[in-house]
Design a protein around this motif. Sequence first.
Motif, PDB file in Angstrom:
ATOM      1  N   ARG A  46       0.831  -1.200   0.000  1.00 33.71           N
ATOM      2  CA  ARG A  46       0.000   0.000   0.000  1.00 33.71           C
ATOM      3  C   ARG A  46       0.866   1.250   0.000  1.00 33.71           C
ATOM      4  O   ARG A  46       1.813   1.349   0.767  1.00 33.71           O
ATOM      5  N   PRO A  47       0.519   2.231  -0.842  1.00 30.24           N
ATOM      6  CA  PRO A  47       1.272   3.484  -0.799  1.00 30.24           C
ATOM      7  C   PRO A  47       0.897   4.290   0.445  1.00 30.24           C
ATOM      8  O   PRO A  47      -0.193   4.132   0.991  1.00 30.24           O
ATOM      9  N   SER A  48       1.787   5.142   0.851  1.00 27.55           N
ATOM     10  CA  SER A  48       1.493   5.979   2.012  1.00 27.55           C
ATOM     11  C   SER A  48       0.446   7.019   1.616  1.00 27.55           C
ATOM     12  O   SER A  48       0.276   7.325   0.434  1.00 27.55           O
ATOM     13  N   PRO A  49      -0.270   7.599   2.583  1.00 24.80           N
ATOM     14  CA  PRO A  49      -1.255   8.632   2.253  1.00 24.80           C
ATOM     15  C   PRO A  49      -0.637   9.807   1.501  1.00 24.80           C
ATOM     16  O   PRO A  49      -1.251  10.358   0.596  1.00 24.80           O
ATOM     17  N   ALA A  50       0.587  10.163   1.837  1.00 22.50           N
ATOM     18  CA  ALA A  50       1.244  11.271   1.138  1.00 22.50           C
ATOM     19  C   ALA A  50       1.477  10.924  -0.327  1.00 22.50           C
ATOM     20  O   ALA A  50       1.287  11.766  -1.211  1.00 22.50           O
ATOM     21  N   ASP A  51       1.859   9.672  -0.594  1.00 20.80           N
ATOM     22  CA  ASP A  51       2.082   9.250  -1.978  1.00 20.80           C
ATOM     23  C   ASP A  51       0.780   9.169  -2.766  1.00 20.80           C
ATOM     24  O   ASP A  51       0.749   9.463  -3.956  1.00 20.80           O
ATOM     25  N   ARG A  52      -0.302   8.779  -2.115  1.00 16.43           N
ATOM     26  CA  ARG A  52      -1.582   8.670  -2.814  1.00 16.43           C
ATOM     27  C   ARG A  52      -2.091  10.028  -3.284  1.00 16.43           C
ATOM     28  O   ARG A  52      -2.741  10.132  -4.313  1.00 16.43           O
ATOM     29  N   ASN A 105      -0.158  12.770  -3.795  1.00 15.26           N
ATOM     30  CA  ASN A 105       0.868  13.526  -4.496  1.00 15.26           C
ATOM     31  C   ASN A 105       0.482  13.563  -5.972  1.00 15.26           C
ATOM     32  O   ASN A 105       0.529  12.560  -6.670  1.00 15.26           O
ATOM     33  N   ILE A 106       0.090  14.718  -6.452  1.00 12.12           N
ATOM     34  CA  ILE A 106      -0.419  14.850  -7.813  1.00 12.12           C
ATOM     35  C   ILE A 106       0.709  15.243  -8.740  1.00 12.12           C
ATOM     36  O   ILE A 106       1.419  16.218  -8.505  1.00 12.12           O
ATOM     37  N   ASP A 107       0.854  14.467  -9.794  1.00  7.28           N
ATOM     38  CA  ASP A 107       1.846  14.754 -10.817  1.00  7.28           C
ATOM     39  C   ASP A 107       1.209  15.683 -11.836  1.00  7.28           C
ATOM     40  O   ASP A 107       0.263  15.324 -12.520  1.00  7.28           O
ATOM     41  N   CYS A 108       1.724  16.903 -11.941  1.00  9.97           N
ATOM     42  CA  CYS A 108       1.127  17.894 -12.837  1.00  9.97           C
ATOM     43  C   CYS A 108       1.308  17.535 -14.305  1.00  9.97           C
ATOM     44  O   CYS A 108       0.514  17.942 -15.151  1.00  9.97           O
TER      45      CYS A 108
END
Length: 76
Positions: free
Chosen positions: A24-30, A32-35
């Motif tokens: 599972r990815p961390s909440p921060a990684d989930r 994190n929006i790639d522009c």
Amino acid sequence: MSSSNGHDTSMLTAAAASGGSASRPSPADRFNIDCEGPAKRALTLWALQQRFQRLNDYYDKAAAEIRASLERAPPR
């Protein structure tokens, strides 16, 4: 390491030791929006749309040629 029933449990042990973070990815990684992501996807979708449009035109032309050849064929 293998359990008593012969299954390899080394992966389970490694996942338990790491806290299961590999699955599972961390909440921060989930969040994190790639522009650049949406722009890349839009470009990919546009290219696919162009390809499918060319294929559709090709198939329409081929179907029209087949219909025309069937109309020209002498009746049996």
